[in-house]
Design a protein around this motif. Structure first.
Motif, PDB file in Angstrom:
ATOM      1  N   SER A 203      10.162   1.782   7.740  1.00  0.00           N
ATOM      2  CA  SER A 203       9.474   1.545   6.811  1.00  0.00           C
ATOM      3  C   SER A 203       8.150   0.811   7.066  1.00  0.00           C
ATOM      4  O   SER A 203       8.216  -0.538   7.498  1.00  0.00           O
ATOM      5  CB  SER A 203      10.223   0.632   5.779  1.00  0.00           C
ATOM      6  OG  SER A 203       9.652   0.276   4.609  1.00  0.00           O
ATOM      7  N   VAL A 204       7.014   1.709   6.938  1.00  0.00           N
ATOM      8  CA  VAL A 204       5.865   1.167   7.284  1.00  0.00           C
ATOM      9  C   VAL A 204       5.003   0.223   6.325  1.00  0.00           C
ATOM     10  O   VAL A 204       4.554  -0.619   6.652  1.00  0.00           O
ATOM     11  CB  VAL A 204       4.903   2.362   7.365  1.00  0.00           C
ATOM     12  CG1 VAL A 204       3.320   2.074   7.902  1.00  0.00           C
ATOM     13  CG2 VAL A 204       5.421   3.374   8.561  1.00  0.00           C
ATOM     14  N   HIS A 205       5.280   0.695   5.000  1.00  0.00           N
ATOM     15  CA  HIS A 205       4.725  -0.221   3.757  1.00  0.00           C
ATOM     16  C   HIS A 205       5.663  -0.207   2.807  1.00  0.00           C
ATOM     17  O   HIS A 205       6.225   1.007   2.391  1.00  0.00           O
ATOM     18  CB  HIS A 205       3.406   0.353   3.417  1.00  0.00           C
ATOM     19  CG  HIS A 205       2.448  -0.118   4.267  1.00  0.00           C
ATOM     20  ND1 HIS A 205       2.065  -1.338   4.784  1.00  0.00           N
ATOM     21  CD2 HIS A 205       1.357   0.656   4.894  1.00  0.00           C
ATOM     22  CE1 HIS A 205       0.961  -1.436   5.670  1.00  0.00           C
ATOM     23  NE2 HIS A 205       0.341   0.028   5.568  1.00  0.00           N
ATOM     24  N   THR A 206       5.888  -1.206   2.034  1.00  0.00           N
ATOM     25  CA  THR A 206       6.262  -1.222   0.741  1.00  0.00           C
ATOM     26  C   THR A 206       5.283  -1.355  -0.486  1.00  0.00           C
ATOM     27  O   THR A 206       4.488  -2.448  -0.394  1.00  0.00           O
ATOM     28  CB  THR A 206       7.593  -2.015   0.372  1.00  0.00           C
ATOM     29  OG1 THR A 206       8.603  -1.990   1.454  1.00  0.00           O
ATOM     30  CG2 THR A 206       8.096  -2.150  -1.025  1.00  0.00           C
ATOM     31  N   LEU A 207       5.076  -0.179  -1.177  1.00  0.00           N
ATOM     32  CA  LEU A 207       3.711  -0.383  -2.228  1.00  0.00           C
ATOM     33  C   LEU A 207       4.517  -1.079  -3.408  1.00  0.00           C
ATOM     34  O   LEU A 207       5.338  -0.245  -4.253  1.00  0.00           O
ATOM     35  CB  LEU A 207       3.455   0.869  -2.228  1.00  0.00           C
ATOM     36  CG  LEU A 207       2.796   1.802  -1.010  1.00  0.00           C
ATOM     37  CD1 LEU A 207       2.497   3.059  -1.734  1.00  0.00           C
ATOM     38  CD2 LEU A 207       2.069   1.098  -0.339  1.00  0.00           C
ATOM     39  N   SER A 208       4.167  -2.380  -3.397  1.00  0.00           N
ATOM     40  CA  SER A 208       4.583  -2.812  -4.733  1.00  0.00           C
ATOM     41  C   SER A 208       3.502  -3.260  -5.723  1.00  0.00           C
ATOM     42  O   SER A 208       2.414  -3.617  -5.190  1.00  0.00           O
ATOM     43  CB  SER A 208       5.278  -4.312  -4.532  1.00  0.00           C
ATOM     44  OG  SER A 208       4.630  -5.044  -3.544  1.00  0.00           O
ATOM     45  N   GLY A 209       3.655  -3.369  -7.046  1.00  0.00           N
ATOM     46  CA  GLY A 209       2.987  -3.793  -8.122  1.00  0.00           C
ATOM     47  C   GLY A 209       2.985  -2.950  -9.383  1.00  0.00           C
ATOM     48  O   GLY A 209       2.983  -3.679 -10.403  1.00  0.00           O
ATOM     49  N   HIS A 210       3.632  -1.931  -9.381  1.00  0.00           N
ATOM     50  CA  HIS A 210       4.425  -1.146 -10.565  1.00  0.00           C
ATOM     51  C   HIS A 210       5.416  -2.279 -11.184  1.00  0.00           C
ATOM     52  O   HIS A 210       6.255  -3.092 -10.390  1.00  0.00           O
ATOM     53  CB  HIS A 210       4.850   0.101 -10.240  1.00  0.00           C
ATOM     54  CG  HIS A 210       3.770   1.020 -10.204  1.00  0.00           C
ATOM     55  ND1 HIS A 210       3.142   1.516 -11.090  1.00  0.00           N
ATOM     56  CD2 HIS A 210       3.683   1.891  -9.256  1.00  0.00           C
ATOM     57  CE1 HIS A 210       1.984   2.525 -10.813  1.00  0.00           C
ATOM     58  NE2 HIS A 210       2.607   2.919  -9.541  1.00  0.00           N
ATOM     59  N   THR A 211       5.407  -2.324 -12.607  1.00  0.00           N
ATOM     60  CA  THR A 211       6.311  -3.387 -13.224  1.00  0.00           C
ATOM     61  C   THR A 211       7.467  -2.461 -13.939  1.00  0.00           C
ATOM     62  O   THR A 211       8.372  -2.960 -14.493  1.00  0.00           O
ATOM     63  CB  THR A 211       5.747  -4.035 -14.135  1.00  0.00           C
ATOM     64  OG1 THR A 211       5.221  -3.045 -15.204  1.00  0.00           O
ATOM     65  CG2 THR A 211       4.546  -4.954 -13.783  1.00  0.00           C
TER      66      THR A 211
ATOM     67  N   LEU B 239      -3.688   3.733   1.985  1.00  0.00           N
ATOM     68  CA  LEU B 239      -2.350   3.989   2.783  1.00  0.00           C
ATOM     69  C   LEU B 239      -2.373   3.110   4.116  1.00  0.00           C
ATOM     70  O   LEU B 239      -1.317   2.529   4.475  1.00  0.00           O
ATOM     71  CB  LEU B 239      -2.333   5.339   3.390  1.00  0.00           C
ATOM     72  CG  LEU B 239      -1.228   5.870   4.463  1.00  0.00           C
ATOM     73  CD1 LEU B 239      -0.026   5.670   3.832  1.00  0.00           C
ATOM     74  CD2 LEU B 239      -1.662   7.225   4.849  1.00  0.00           C
ATOM     75  N   VAL B 240      -3.470   2.721   4.726  1.00  0.00           N
ATOM     76  CA  VAL B 240      -3.484   1.976   5.681  1.00  0.00           C
ATOM     77  C   VAL B 240      -3.187   0.461   5.589  1.00  0.00           C
ATOM     78  O   VAL B 240      -2.366  -0.399   6.314  1.00  0.00           O
ATOM     79  CB  VAL B 240      -4.933   1.819   6.603  1.00  0.00           C
ATOM     80  CG1 VAL B 240      -5.119   0.843   7.670  1.00  0.00           C
ATOM     81  CG2 VAL B 240      -5.355   3.520   6.817  1.00  0.00           C
ATOM     82  N   ALA B 241      -3.840  -0.063   4.358  1.00  0.00           N
ATOM     83  CA  ALA B 241      -3.442  -1.461   4.018  1.00  0.00           C
ATOM     84  C   ALA B 241      -2.262  -1.716   3.398  1.00  0.00           C
ATOM     85  O   ALA B 241      -1.780  -2.583   3.220  1.00  0.00           O
ATOM     86  CB  ALA B 241      -4.587  -1.965   3.061  1.00  0.00           C
ATOM     87  N   GLY B 242      -1.842  -0.589   2.492  1.00  0.00           N
ATOM     88  CA  GLY B 242      -0.638  -0.576   1.907  1.00  0.00           C
ATOM     89  C   GLY B 242      -0.740  -1.314   0.660  1.00  0.00           C
ATOM     90  O   GLY B 242       0.034  -2.122  -0.133  1.00  0.00           O
ATOM     91  N   LYS B 243      -2.152  -1.256  -0.219  1.00  0.00           N
ATOM     92  CA  LYS B 243      -2.495  -1.917  -1.231  1.00  0.00           C
ATOM     93  C   LYS B 243      -2.984  -1.013  -2.376  1.00  0.00           C
ATOM     94  O   LYS B 243      -3.507   0.055  -1.921  1.00  0.00           O
ATOM     95  CB  LYS B 243      -3.343  -3.199  -0.935  1.00  0.00           C
ATOM     96  CG  LYS B 243      -2.766  -4.307  -0.168  1.00  0.00           C
ATOM     97  CD  LYS B 243      -3.547  -5.559   0.122  1.00  0.00           C
ATOM     98  CE  LYS B 243      -2.903  -6.485   0.897  1.00  0.00           C
ATOM     99  NZ  LYS B 243      -3.696  -7.472   1.438  1.00  0.00           N
ATOM    100  N   THR B 244      -2.901  -1.516  -3.612  1.00  0.00           N
ATOM    101  CA  THR B 244      -3.660  -0.648  -4.609  1.00  0.00           C
ATOM    102  C   THR B 244      -5.196  -0.397  -4.532  1.00  0.00           C
ATOM    103  O   THR B 244      -5.781  -1.521  -4.453  1.00  0.00           O
ATOM    104  CB  THR B 244      -3.379  -1.259  -5.794  1.00  0.00           C
ATOM    105  OG1 THR B 244      -1.796  -1.487  -6.008  1.00  0.00           O
ATOM    106  CG2 THR B 244      -3.821  -0.560  -7.095  1.00  0.00           C
ATOM    107  N   ARG B 245      -5.766   0.447  -4.611  1.00  0.00           N
ATOM    108  CA  ARG B 245      -7.272   0.670  -4.635  1.00  0.00           C
ATOM    109  C   ARG B 245      -7.747   0.493  -5.933  1.00  0.00           C
ATOM    110  O   ARG B 245      -8.758  -0.058  -6.494  1.00  0.00           O
ATOM    111  CB  ARG B 245      -7.685   1.916  -4.073  1.00  0.00           C
ATOM    112  CG  ARG B 245      -7.654   2.145  -2.458  1.00  0.00           C
ATOM    113  CD  ARG B 245      -7.678   3.212  -2.327  1.00  0.00           C
ATOM    114  NE  ARG B 245      -8.916   4.221  -2.763  1.00  0.00           N
ATOM    115  CZ  ARG B 245     -10.055   4.383  -2.057  1.00  0.00           C
ATOM    116  NH1 ARG B 245     -10.130   4.290  -0.710  1.00  0.00           N
ATOM    117  NH2 ARG B 245     -11.169   4.875  -2.591  1.00  0.00           N
ATOM    118  N   VAL B 246      -6.979   1.405  -7.087  1.00  0.00           N
ATOM    119  CA  VAL B 246      -7.235   1.458  -8.232  1.00  0.00           C
ATOM    120  C   VAL B 246      -6.105   1.390  -8.938  1.00  0.00           C
ATOM    121  O   VAL B 246      -5.036   2.188  -9.066  1.00  0.00           O
ATOM    122  CB  VAL B 246      -8.148   2.665  -8.553  1.00  0.00           C
ATOM    123  CG1 VAL B 246      -8.724   2.761 -10.186  1.00  0.00           C
ATOM    124  CG2 VAL B 246      -9.412   2.796  -7.775  1.00  0.00           C
TER     125      VAL B 246
END
Length: 472
Positions: A280-288, A317-324
């Motif tokens: 698992s490269v990244h877990t994209l968290s932020g949605h509720t 994708l690289v940082a695993g963070k939300t852009r917008v």
């Protein structure tokens, strides 16, 4: 009241000095339209000023800033006198104050009329008399004539699943397609004949997503059993599992240029997996809330997710963070589709289908009229957008203009209830000549363009309508 005026409004009644233009003598006992005394900052001295506001402003909506409209000057005496003559004597003062901000400067509704310089009204009216055409609002934009598309007609119904057909994908060679179902099986069908070639078992709950790799002979699937599987199609066996999601996995997509798999889940996350190492490269968290759909592309932003929390997120994708984060939708976003040629995408929700521009998610337009829970969107390179809904309706749109050129509601297969009319997924084949839908009546329906249709037999019933470009 005079003291209050002097203390609170004195500094703003006369703007900073500027020697570019004219000079005006300010008498000590000048009074405003209410008869109150005004107290300039430098009493008895010569005051040279321009009324400029906080920034340049045009005289009306849609009027470009020019040398004439950037600055509103104080009126000359002749202009003030001509205005007084033009207005009825009984209403001169009332209308002068009421009309003061209309031509040029915005005024907050709570502000009092005394916060404006006394001569501002005639300045605006003078400019307005000189440029009546400039003050007129521009005509609202109208929808351009849409491209004509032939209607699509149903020509085959494929049955074989024992439960709702939840997902569908066509393989890159265009020889067969694959479906996943609530009967826990994955079935592979011949595209030309519609006959069943193979059934794969292994999931222990509804299969919610399938996709065939363009880079290797692999099929990927995910389901409500929290499992993500990689199938080797040479041996028809599972060769990898991707463990990590804490709840049902609702969708998946493969990156077009690198060996990366992205999945989305009811656990409110999306996960990025290395296909070969299963890491698992990244877990994209932020949605509720549950993440219902995910899409990948080679360009930035490389990952797009839509969620039941009503937002769309574009990810780095690289940082695993939300852009917008796009918050325009009012209800769950269950479907996202990327245009194969343009740098744009669309999202589907019960409130609207919305089109957006990459990379920052700039809003383009609403496609209104499909008033249902939209489960799926797909688009071909010819600009035909298809939306499929929970109530079994399918709408076809012209991508560029947002014109809805066809509405389809196919009958359920015999033996099914009318309430089992629902479209969960749809996809064009690789030649884009066939459209496949996965439905709640346990069938796959195949549509093709009507070869006999022409612009004369099926004209575009289009008339210029005002484009609904509202953001919400």
């Amino acid at each position: 009241m005079a003291i209050k005026l002097r203390n609170e409004y004195g500094p703003v009644l006369h703007m900073p000095t500027s020697k570019e233009n004219f000079k005006e003598k300010c008498p000590q006992n000048a009074s405003d339209s209410y008869g109150h005394k005004q107290y300039p900052a430098n009493q008895g001295q010569e005051v040279e000023y321009l009324v400029t506001g906080t920034h340049p402003y045009p005289p009306g909506p849609g009027v470009a800033l020019t040398a004439d409209t950037k600055i509103q000057r104080m009126p000359s005496e002749s202009a003030a006198q001509s205005l007084a003559v033009a207005l009825p004597s009984s209403q001169t003062r009332v209308d002068a104050n009421r009309n003061a901000p209309a031509g040029g400067e915005y005024r907050h509704p709570a502000a009092t009329d005394r916060s404006q310089p006394a001569g501002m009204t005639s300045a605006v009216m003078e400019a307005g008399n000189a440029k009546n055409s400039a003050l007129m609002a521009k005509k609202a934009p109208t929808m351009p004539k849409p491209q004509w598309h032939p209607p699509w007609k149903l020509y085959r119904v494929i049955s074989g699943h024992l439960g709702w057909v939840r997902c569908i994908a066509v393989e890159p060679g265009n020889q067969w397609f694959v479906t996943g179902s609530a009967d826990r099986t994955i079935k592979i069908w011949d595209l030309a004949s519609g006959k069943l070639k193979l059934s794969l078992t292994g999931h222990i709950s509804t299969v919610r997503g399938v996709i065939v790799s363009t880079r290797s002979p692999y099929l990927f699937s995910c389901g409500e059993d929290k499992q993500v599987k990689c199938w080797d199609l040479e041996y028809n066996k599972v060769i990898r599992h991707y463990h990590g999601h804490l709840s049902a996995v609702y969708g998946l997509d493969l990156h077009p240029t690198i060996d990366v798999l992205v999945t989305c889940s009811r656990d409110s996350t999306a996960r990025i997996w290395d296909v070969r190492t299963k890491a698992s490269v990244h877990t994209l968290s932020g949605h509720t809330n549950a993440v219902a759909t995910v899409r990948c592309q080679a360009a930035e932003p490389q990952i797009i997710t839509g969620s039941h929390d009503t937002t769309i997120r574009l990810w780095d994708l690289v940082a695993g963070k939300t852009r917008v984060t796009l918050t325009n939708h009012k209800k769950s976003v269950r479907a996202v589709v990327l245009h194969p040629k343009h740098y744009t995408f669309a999202s589907g929700s019960p409130d609207n289908i919305k089109q957006w521009k990459f990379p920052d998610g700039s809003f383009i337009q609403n496609l209104s009229g499909h008033n249902a829970i939209i489960n799926t969107l797909t688009v071909n390179s010819d600009g035909v957008l298809v939306s499929g809904a929970d109530n079994g309706t399918m709408h076809l749109w012209d991508w560029r203009t947002g014109y809805n050129f066809q509405r389809v509601h196919a009958a359920v297969q015999p033996g099914s209830l009318d309430s089992e009319s629902g479209i969960f997924a749809c996809a064009f084949d690789q030649s884009e000549s066939r459209l496949l839908t996965a439905e709640a009546d346990k069938t796959i329906k195949v549509y093709k363009e009507d070869d006999t249709a022409t612009e004369e037999t099926h004209p575009v019933s289009w008339k210029p309508e005002i484009i609904k470009r509202k953001r919400f």
